[in-house]
Design a protein around this motif. Structure first.
Motif, PDB file in Angstrom:
ATOM      1  N   VAL A 166       0.766  -1.214  -0.019  1.00  0.00           N
ATOM      2  CA  VAL A 166      -0.144  -0.012  -0.016  1.00  0.00           C
ATOM      3  C   VAL A 166       0.929   1.218  -0.035  1.00  0.00           C
ATOM      4  O   VAL A 166       0.632   2.225  -0.717  1.00  0.00           O
ATOM      5  N   GLU A 167       2.085   1.270   0.802  1.00  0.00           N
ATOM      6  CA  GLU A 167       2.666   2.364   0.937  1.00  0.00           C
ATOM      7  C   GLU A 167       3.896   2.410  -0.242  1.00  0.00           C
ATOM      8  O   GLU A 167       5.089   2.870   0.404  1.00  0.00           O
ATOM      9  N   ALA A 168       3.600   1.860  -1.261  1.00  0.00           N
ATOM     10  CA  ALA A 168       4.916   1.975  -2.278  1.00  0.00           C
ATOM     11  C   ALA A 168       5.110   3.104  -2.845  1.00  0.00           C
ATOM     12  O   ALA A 168       5.455   3.183  -4.188  1.00  0.00           O
ATOM     13  N   GLY A 169       5.126   4.292  -2.039  1.00  0.00           N
ATOM     14  CA  GLY A 169       5.395   5.784  -2.539  1.00  0.00           C
ATOM     15  C   GLY A 169       6.612   6.104  -1.568  1.00  0.00           C
ATOM     16  O   GLY A 169       7.535   5.634  -1.343  1.00  0.00           O
ATOM     17  N   GLU A 170       6.498   7.293  -1.219  1.00  0.00           N
ATOM     18  CA  GLU A 170       7.427   7.969  -0.600  1.00  0.00           C
ATOM     19  C   GLU A 170       7.896   7.227   0.760  1.00  0.00           C
ATOM     20  O   GLU A 170       9.045   7.237   1.034  1.00  0.00           O
ATOM     21  N   SER A 171       7.041   6.938   1.638  1.00  0.00           N
ATOM     22  CA  SER A 171       7.412   6.297   2.868  1.00  0.00           C
ATOM     23  C   SER A 171       8.222   4.976   2.718  1.00  0.00           C
ATOM     24  O   SER A 171       9.205   4.587   3.221  1.00  0.00           O
ATOM     25  N   LEU A 172       7.841   4.187   1.476  1.00  0.00           N
ATOM     26  CA  LEU A 172       8.586   3.064   1.400  1.00  0.00           C
ATOM     27  C   LEU A 172       9.956   3.294   0.712  1.00  0.00           C
ATOM     28  O   LEU A 172      11.040   2.612   1.174  1.00  0.00           O
ATOM     29  N   GLY A 173      10.227   4.357   0.133  1.00  0.00           N
ATOM     30  CA  GLY A 173      11.325   4.924  -0.412  1.00  0.00           C
ATOM     31  C   GLY A 173      12.178   5.376   0.601  1.00  0.00           C
ATOM     32  O   GLY A 173      13.725   4.861   0.385  1.00  0.00           O
ATOM     33  N   TYR A 174      11.997   5.768   1.774  1.00  0.00           N
ATOM     34  CA  TYR A 174      12.770   6.001   2.744  1.00  0.00           C
ATOM     35  C   TYR A 174      13.373   4.907   3.427  1.00  0.00           C
ATOM     36  O   TYR A 174      14.401   4.976   4.304  1.00  0.00           O
ATOM     37  N   LEU A 175      12.951   3.619   3.513  1.00  0.00           N
ATOM     38  CA  LEU A 175      13.227   2.480   3.887  1.00  0.00           C
ATOM     39  C   LEU A 175      14.651   1.836   3.718  1.00  0.00           C
ATOM     40  O   LEU A 175      14.886   2.166   2.320  1.00  0.00           O
ATOM     41  N   PRO A 176      15.400   1.555   4.362  1.00  0.00           N
ATOM     42  CA  PRO A 176      16.775   1.202   3.832  1.00  0.00           C
ATOM     43  C   PRO A 176      16.606  -0.293   3.153  1.00  0.00           C
ATOM     44  O   PRO A 176      15.608  -1.083   3.616  1.00  0.00           O
ATOM     45  N   GLY A 177      17.674  -0.460   2.326  1.00  0.00           N
ATOM     46  CA  GLY A 177      17.819  -2.016   1.811  1.00  0.00           C
ATOM     47  C   GLY A 177      17.052  -2.025   0.234  1.00  0.00           C
ATOM     48  O   GLY A 177      16.868  -0.873  -0.271  1.00  0.00           O
ATOM     49  N   THR A 178      17.394  -3.076  -0.346  1.00  0.00           N
ATOM     50  CA  THR A 178      17.182  -3.234  -1.570  1.00  0.00           C
ATOM     51  C   THR A 178      15.246  -3.139  -1.728  1.00  0.00           C
ATOM     52  O   THR A 178      14.752  -3.090  -0.666  1.00  0.00           O
ATOM     53  N   LEU A 179      14.801  -3.278  -3.044  1.00  0.00           N
ATOM     54  CA  LEU A 179      13.316  -3.187  -3.260  1.00  0.00           C
ATOM     55  C   LEU A 179      12.607  -4.441  -2.536  1.00  0.00           C
ATOM     56  O   LEU A 179      11.782  -4.359  -1.735  1.00  0.00           O
ATOM     57  N   PHE A 180      13.416  -5.683  -2.764  1.00  0.00           N
ATOM     58  CA  PHE A 180      12.707  -6.779  -2.143  1.00  0.00           C
ATOM     59  C   PHE A 180      12.515  -6.623  -0.526  1.00  0.00           C
ATOM     60  O   PHE A 180      11.826  -7.161   0.253  1.00  0.00           O
ATOM     61  N   GLU A 181      13.878  -6.079   0.072  1.00  0.00           N
ATOM     62  CA  GLU A 181      13.841  -5.944   1.658  1.00  0.00           C
ATOM     63  C   GLU A 181      12.727  -4.950   1.740  1.00  0.00           C
ATOM     64  O   GLU A 181      12.331  -4.918   3.131  1.00  0.00           O
ATOM     65  N   LYS A 182      12.664  -4.033   1.062  1.00  0.00           N
ATOM     66  CA  LYS A 182      11.620  -2.842   1.467  1.00  0.00           C
ATOM     67  C   LYS A 182      10.039  -3.406   1.545  1.00  0.00           C
ATOM     68  O   LYS A 182       9.322  -3.123   2.309  1.00  0.00           O
ATOM     69  N   VAL A 183       9.922  -4.371   0.281  1.00  0.00           N
ATOM     70  CA  VAL A 183       8.452  -4.880   0.491  1.00  0.00           C
ATOM     71  C   VAL A 183       8.279  -6.023   1.151  1.00  0.00           C
ATOM     72  O   VAL A 183       7.360  -6.620   1.718  1.00  0.00           O
ATOM     73  N   ASP A 184       9.305  -6.728   1.887  1.00  0.00           N
ATOM     74  CA  ASP A 184       9.193  -7.786   2.588  1.00  0.00           C
ATOM     75  C   ASP A 184       8.222  -7.777   3.667  1.00  0.00           C
ATOM     76  O   ASP A 184       7.559  -8.959   3.964  1.00  0.00           O
ATOM     77  N   PRO A 185       8.270  -6.766   4.475  1.00  0.00           N
ATOM     78  CA  PRO A 185       7.323  -6.796   5.473  1.00  0.00           C
ATOM     79  C   PRO A 185       5.756  -6.914   5.131  1.00  0.00           C
ATOM     80  O   PRO A 185       4.904  -7.339   5.966  1.00  0.00           O
ATOM     81  N   TYR A 186       5.339  -6.395   3.901  1.00  0.00           N
ATOM     82  CA  TYR A 186       4.339  -6.642   3.359  1.00  0.00           C
ATOM     83  C   TYR A 186       3.687  -8.006   3.047  1.00  0.00           C
ATOM     84  O   TYR A 186       2.696  -8.312   2.943  1.00  0.00           O
ATOM     85  N   LEU A 187       4.953  -8.801   2.625  1.00  0.00           N
ATOM     86  CA  LEU A 187       4.546 -10.130   2.177  1.00  0.00           C
ATOM     87  C   LEU A 187       5.114 -11.035   3.268  1.00  0.00           C
ATOM     88  O   LEU A 187       4.535 -12.462   3.119  1.00  0.00           O
ATOM     89  N   ARG A 188       5.463 -10.735   4.289  1.00  0.00           N
ATOM     90  CA  ARG A 188       5.687 -11.712   5.428  1.00  0.00           C
ATOM     91  C   ARG A 188       4.556 -12.501   5.834  1.00  0.00           C
ATOM     92  O   ARG A 188       4.989 -13.879   6.088  1.00  0.00           O
ATOM     93  N   PRO A 189       3.224 -12.152   6.040  1.00  0.00           N
ATOM     94  CA  PRO A 189       2.015 -13.141   6.359  1.00  0.00           C
ATOM     95  C   PRO A 189       1.764 -14.346   5.347  1.00  0.00           C
ATOM     96  O   PRO A 189       1.401 -15.351   5.775  1.00  0.00           O
ATOM     97  N   LEU A 190       2.185 -14.144   4.178  1.00  0.00           N
ATOM     98  CA  LEU A 190       2.289 -15.130   2.847  1.00  0.00           C
ATOM     99  C   LEU A 190       3.296 -15.998   3.253  1.00  0.00           C
ATOM    100  O   LEU A 190       3.062 -17.433   3.353  1.00  0.00           O
ATOM    101  N   TYR A 191       4.513 -15.689   3.716  1.00  0.00           N
ATOM    102  CA  TYR A 191       5.501 -16.546   4.216  1.00  0.00           C
ATOM    103  C   TYR A 191       5.219 -17.447   5.219  1.00  0.00           C
ATOM    104  O   TYR A 191       5.344 -18.583   5.307  1.00  0.00           O
ATOM    105  N   ASP A 192       4.452 -16.717   6.385  1.00  0.00           N
ATOM    106  CA  ASP A 192       4.035 -17.518   7.636  1.00  0.00           C
ATOM    107  C   ASP A 192       2.984 -18.558   7.125  1.00  0.00           C
ATOM    108  O   ASP A 192       3.217 -19.714   7.925  1.00  0.00           O
ATOM    109  N   ALA A 193       1.973 -18.397   6.335  1.00  0.00           N
ATOM    110  CA  ALA A 193       1.037 -19.277   6.087  1.00  0.00           C
ATOM    111  C   ALA A 193       1.885 -20.320   5.234  1.00  0.00           C
ATOM    112  O   ALA A 193       1.362 -21.540   5.467  1.00  0.00           O
ATOM    113  N   LEU A 194       2.702 -20.223   4.325  1.00  0.00           N
ATOM    114  CA  LEU A 194       3.385 -21.125   3.668  1.00  0.00           C
ATOM    115  C   LEU A 194       4.230 -22.019   4.391  1.00  0.00           C
ATOM    116  O   LEU A 194       4.114 -23.449   4.112  1.00  0.00           O
ATOM    117  N   PHE A 195       4.787 -21.514   5.306  1.00  0.00           N
ATOM    118  CA  PHE A 195       5.769 -22.332   6.366  1.00  0.00           C
ATOM    119  C   PHE A 195       4.763 -23.083   7.081  1.00  0.00           C
ATOM    120  O   PHE A 195       5.445 -24.210   7.754  1.00  0.00           O
TER     121      PHE A 195
END
Length: 323
Positions: A166-195
């Motif tokens: 949802v915040e794939a704009g300014e606030s996400l841009g300020y987060l450190p790391g690569t693009l995948f590291e930035k979006v990882d928190p948004y995808l974490r619930p999917l990993y949790d269900a998969l594991f």
């Protein structure tokens, strides 16, 4: 109407404690839920009460006997759900509990409510299924179980799991790391269900080979997804344009499940694509919309009460606006 008496004989090889609970705890729960008088002597159960209710209690015990014979352990939780199902007439408890989607480390994953059963059946029968409902109704979890099972059966060649950031704009841009590291928190619930459904090492190997892909929704643009089971989670946070983009990625041999809660839209402005899409696709063959409600919440009982309280609050606000 004259009271009736119904007698049931429990098979002698069945342990009555398995049926009635420790200290007759399950029996007392049934007595609290119905007005009929229930007495147990040996392996015989006698039900006395009004005909309709007596028949309902008899049907409940018949279902309980069937479940115990199949090796199902009866608990207060699944007994309460069985009573709810019998009263609603949607499906039988034995049909529900025998519908095992996936088994992992000895744990059977299955629908637990009539609404969840309706949802998994819709996924089986349609190419595109929308699962709409509040938190805790198992929308994503059940879809994930069906995706993993389809992969194990080789019915599809890969699983694609996606969410909007949802915040794939300014606030996400300020987060450190690569693009995948930035979006990882948004995808974490999917990993949790998969594991929960597949060993971490095995799932990591499949992700490395591209058999399982977890990616933000923006990564779907321009692709055609064939031979895949695709799950779009948190779809209430898609714009109408993103929803159209995602749906038109569908390729041959694929199945799509879109989940979301239209009461939890986090978009800063504009219309939710999940809210709009129902008006557009309701009558399209191959597309199903399945509504889940507070009765389908399978988390802590308090979550169900919270969902109901918010629903009543929103209804009261809507009435006040139109009053």
């Amino acid at each position: 109407m004259e009271p009736t008496q119904i007698r049931l004989v429990v098979p002698p090889e069945l342990n009555m404690t398995d049926l009635l609970g420790q200290g007759d705890g399950l029996l007392r729960l049934i007595e609290d839920q119905f007005e009929s008088a229930i007495s147990v002597r040996g392996n015989q159960i006698t039900i006395e009460g009004q005909p309709a209710e007596g028949q309902a209690v008899s049907s409940l015990f018949t279902e309980m006997i069937s479940l115990v014979e199949k090796g199902e352990r009866l608990t207060e939780e699944n007994l309460e759900r069985s009573i709810d199902m019998l009263r609603s007439g949607e499906c039988s408890p034995s049909a529900l509990f025998s519908d095992v989607l996936l088994t992992h480390k000895g744990k059977a994953l299955r629908p637990k409510t009539a609404g969840q059963k309706r949802y998994v059946d819709a996924i089986r029968e349609h190419t595109v299924t929308f699962g709409i409902g509040p938190a805790g109704t198992g929308k994503t979890y059940l879809a994930m179980a069906m995706a993993v099972d389809a992969l194990k059966r080789r019915e599809i060649g890969r699983i694609i799991l996606t969410r909007p950031a949802v915040e794939a704009g300014e606030s996400l841009g300020y987060l450190p790391g690569t693009l995948f590291e930035k979006v990882d928190p948004y995808l974490r619930p999917l990993y949790d269900a998969l594991f929960d459904m597949m060993d971490i090492e095995k799932s990591q190997q499949l992700m490395d080979r591209g058999v399982i892909e977890v990616a933000p929704l923006a990564f779907m643009r321009g692709r055609t997804l064939n031979d895949s089971f695709i799950i779009l989670d948190e779809a209430q946070n898609t714009s109408p344009e993103q929803m159209k983009m995602f749906l038109t990625r569908l390729g041959f041999g694929s199945k799509v499940v879109i989940t979301g809660d239209v009461t939890q839209v986090d978009l800063p402005k504009g219309v939710s694509g999940l809210k709009q899409v129902r008006e557009i696709l309701t009558d399209v063959p191959g597309v199903a919309f399945c509504e889940l409600g507070s009765r389908d919440v399978v988390r802590h009982k308090l979550v169900q009460r919270i969902v109901n309280a918010y629903h009543l609050y929103e209804e009261a606000k809507a009435d006040a606006r139109h009053g």
